[in-house]
Design an enzyme around this catalytic site. Structure first.
Site, PDB file in Angstrom:
ATOM      1  N   SER A 146      81.422  16.441  83.710  1.00 35.01           N
ATOM      2  CA  SER A 146      81.623  17.370  84.376  1.00 35.01           C
ATOM      3  C   SER A 146      80.683  18.338  84.729  1.00 35.01           C
ATOM      4  O   SER A 146      80.584  19.740  84.272  1.00 35.01           O
ATOM      5  CB  SER A 146      82.482  17.761  83.133  1.00 35.01           C
ATOM      6  OG  SER A 146      83.433  16.387  82.610  1.00 35.01           O
ATOM      7  N   ARG A 178      74.477  21.569  90.634  1.00 34.19           N
ATOM      8  CA  ARG A 178      73.505  22.684  89.537  1.00 34.19           C
ATOM      9  C   ARG A 178      73.928  22.288  88.512  1.00 34.19           C
ATOM     10  O   ARG A 178      75.052  21.599  87.886  1.00 34.19           O
ATOM     11  CB  ARG A 178      73.599  23.857  89.660  1.00 34.19           C
ATOM     12  CG  ARG A 178      75.167  24.878  89.320  1.00 34.19           C
ATOM     13  CD  ARG A 178      75.481  25.480  89.504  1.00 34.19           C
ATOM     14  NE  ARG A 178      76.352  26.784  89.014  1.00 34.19           N
ATOM     15  CZ  ARG A 178      77.150  25.981  90.587  1.00 34.19           C
ATOM     16  NH1 ARG A 178      77.571  25.861  91.197  1.00 34.19           N
ATOM     17  NH2 ARG A 178      78.721  26.649  89.774  1.00 34.19           N
ATOM     18  N   ASP A 210      86.205  16.540  84.871  1.00 37.31           N
ATOM     19  CA  ASP A 210      87.475  16.124  83.445  1.00 37.31           C
ATOM     20  C   ASP A 210      87.933  16.714  84.053  1.00 37.31           C
ATOM     21  O   ASP A 210      89.652  16.765  83.759  1.00 37.31           O
ATOM     22  CB  ASP A 210      86.522  16.912  82.623  1.00 37.31           C
ATOM     23  CG  ASP A 210      85.681  18.333  82.463  1.00 37.31           C
ATOM     24  OD1 ASP A 210      85.992  18.799  83.307  1.00 37.31           O
ATOM     25  OD2 ASP A 210      85.670  18.720  81.628  1.00 37.31           O
TER      26      ASP A 210
HETATM   27 MG    MG Z   1      85.687  17.491  77.502  1.00 35.50          MG
END
Ligand code: MG
Ligand code: ADP
Length: 532
Positions: free
Chosen positions: A156, A171, A209
């Site tokens: 994520s 990044r 995610d």
């Molecule tokens: Mg999570």
């Protein structure tokens, strides 16, 4: 009362009115569209090349790994094909040292080790079968596909995804800072460490995610229209939604199936309004940003998500503690202290340490409606080393915490409302009276009291949504969303692999086409990892 007056003044600074919400939505839509038109704008609007959402009939056993900002989750998911699934799950806190380690190897090694422990604990038969095969093969790399578990890797952080299991890190966010990983393919980094441990696992899909949450919500509750948006309110915040291909004006470099006319877009809305055109900004927001590892970016996230809410509150409390006329957590207030003992704050309190105040205590504050705020006062004592806090101290803490939490929920409505308006579903006769489904995940939205109610209240105030529109927006927790979503995308990846000929099939095809009958049998064992 000096403290009460000062508290009121601070609470007012975190007010985010209906008018502010509307100004926010307009700018959100502008920046959303800008991100669809060109690269390099504040909201990245990353194309995912996922062009369809599941319908609940998908089946199979898959692994999923979710590297969040705080926790590492490893799970296996059995999709039953009837909108249901069984999930086995383990969770470990990511050691802080690995988030800022010298090289990324330490982090990916940690993940691979956790996968190994998980498989040995929960799928030992699978593991053992694989080891036995390896030991009986003349060439240990020569086993075929069937023993391999496909893994969906939920990662994520912003990546430039160029294939279903290939993506280069753009990044770090959420306090991570490992420079040598920037620009590298995170799937390859993980696969290398998995291979070093000889695990029967293939990193089949790279999943954000938010996309996983959207998929999971669509799998478990497929209405006529599926889910529109998957959103995260955990350590960080972000959302992925279904966009019309015709609205994506920037170039799409990868291959994709355009038959649905839609594609899932990962907004990276944590960076909405980095330029601060409309975001509310107190002196405390400024201070937090300046002291963060990435000043000037993720500005929306820094006002909304779990990692930052506690820190905003901490910065406010520090300023109150420095103001000698106010007497927060100070004995002068103990004349009003019904606990009749000395109030002090220990020098080692988390309030004096950067990131020392976990947002979880804000949920405790918001939830405590007892007349003497007894639960919160105990928590202040046990979590933050504030001994015998007075009623007035606890009231101040609660009021400021609630103001910060409420501003976060109302800002979240700017993003969710913006996406709903962008979809045009509220006014599309084809969706008349249909709910507009939003799947959410993350500890903040799950545990902070009334977070979704506060979001809904702000949605009602948005021009073009209103009470009736807000009624139709159904925001549901996508329980275990990232695991199930990652499994679903690993399944999609497997189907894509199956559509493409394997290396052996390609060679056989080439051979038959060229009639090279004397080439001899193709030994499976010489076919490298491409077939695996
Ligand atoms: Mg999570
Ligand atoms: P991740 O982002 O790693 O997937 P979570 O969704 O669990 O993990 O989010 C963790 C974040 O949520 C942390 O920043 C933590 O401070 C915050 N958090 C955890 N519990 C609560 C709670 N009860 N109330 C508010 N925030 C919470």
């Amino acid at each position: 009362m000096a403290l009460a007056t000062e508290t009121k003044r601070l609470v007012a600074q975190f007010e985010y009115t209906d008018e502010d919400v509307n100004i926010g939505v307009k700018e959100f839509l502008r920046q959303l569209d800008e991100g669809l038109s060109k690269n390099g704008s504040s909201m990245s609007q990353i194309p995912t090349y996922v062009t369809a959402v599941p319908n609940g009939t998908e089946k199979g056993l898959y692994l999923a790994v979710d590297l969040g900002g705080t926790n590492l989750r490893v799970c296996s998911v059995r999709l039953n094909g009837d909108n249901s699934f069984n999930l086995t799950y383990s969770k470990a806190a990511i050691p802080k040292a690995l988030m800022v380690a010298k090289t990324s190897r330490e982090l990916f090694q940690f993940i691979a080790q956790n996968i190994e422990t998980f498989i040995k604990t929960h799928h030992y038969d699978h593991y053992e079968h694989h080891i036995r095969r390896r030991e009986t093969m003349s060439n240990p790399e020569g086993y075929r596909d069937e023993a391999i578990l496909r893994l969906g890797f939920t990662f994520s952080f912003p990546v430039r995804q160029v294939g279903i299991n290939k993506g280069y890190l753009i990044r770090w966010t959420k306090g991570f800072d490992i420079p040598d990983a920037i620009g590298k393919d995170v799937c390859a980094l993980l696969q290398d460490e998995i291979n070093l441990l000889h695990l029967p696992v293939k990193v089949a899909a790279l999943v954000n995610d938010t996309v996983g949450t959207l998929m999971a919500r669509s799998y478990t509750s497929p209405g006529k229209t599926g889910a529109l948006l998957g959103a995260i309110f955990g350590t960080g915040t972000n959302g992925a939604y279904i966009e019309k291909l015709s609205s994506i004006k920037k170039e799409l470099e990868g291959v994709y199936d355009d038959s649905t006319g839609e594609m899932v877009i990962n907004t990276e809305w944590g960076s909405f309004d980095n330029q601060l055109n409309v975001l509310p900004t107190t002196t405390f927001d400024v201070k937090l940003d300046l002291e963060s590892v990435n000043p000037g970016i993720q500005m929306f996230e820094k006002r909304v998500s779990g990692m930052f809410l506690g820190e905003i509150l901490r910065v406010v409390l520090v300023s109150l503690l420095q103001d000698k006329s106010v007497q927060l957590f100070h004995d002068d207030n103990s004349s009003h202290n019904d606990w009749k003992s000395t109030t002090t704050i220990a020098p080692e309190s988390g309030i004096f340490k950067k990131w020392g105040l976990d947002s979880a205590i804000m949920s405790v504050a918001a939830l405590d409606n007892t007349p003497d705020l007894g639960t919160l006062r105990q928590e202040l004592d046990s979590q933050l080393d504030v001994y015998s806090p007075s009623m007035e101290d606890a009231q101040a803490f609660k009021a400021i915490a609630c103001a910060i939490g409420r501003r976060a929920a109302r800002l979240s409505a700017v993003a969710v409302g913006g996406i709903v308006l962008q979809s045009g579903k509220l006014t599309d006769p084809a969706y008349a009276d249909q709910p507009i489904d939003v799947g959410v995940d993350g500890s903040l939205v799950e545990h902070y009291p009334h977070f979704r109610t506060m979001m809904h209240d702000a949605l009602k105030a948005i021009d073009g949504i209103g009470e009736a529109g807000a009624e139709r927006i159904r925001i549901g927790i996508a329980k275990d969303g990232s695991g199930v979503g990652a499994a679903l995308i690993a399944l999609v990846a497997q189907r894509m692999e199956e559509k493409q000929p394997t290396a052996i099939e390609s060679m056989q095809q080439v051979r038959s086409e060229l009639s090279l009958k004397n080439l001899g049998a193709i030994d499976e064992a010489v076919v490298p990892d491409a077939a695996v």
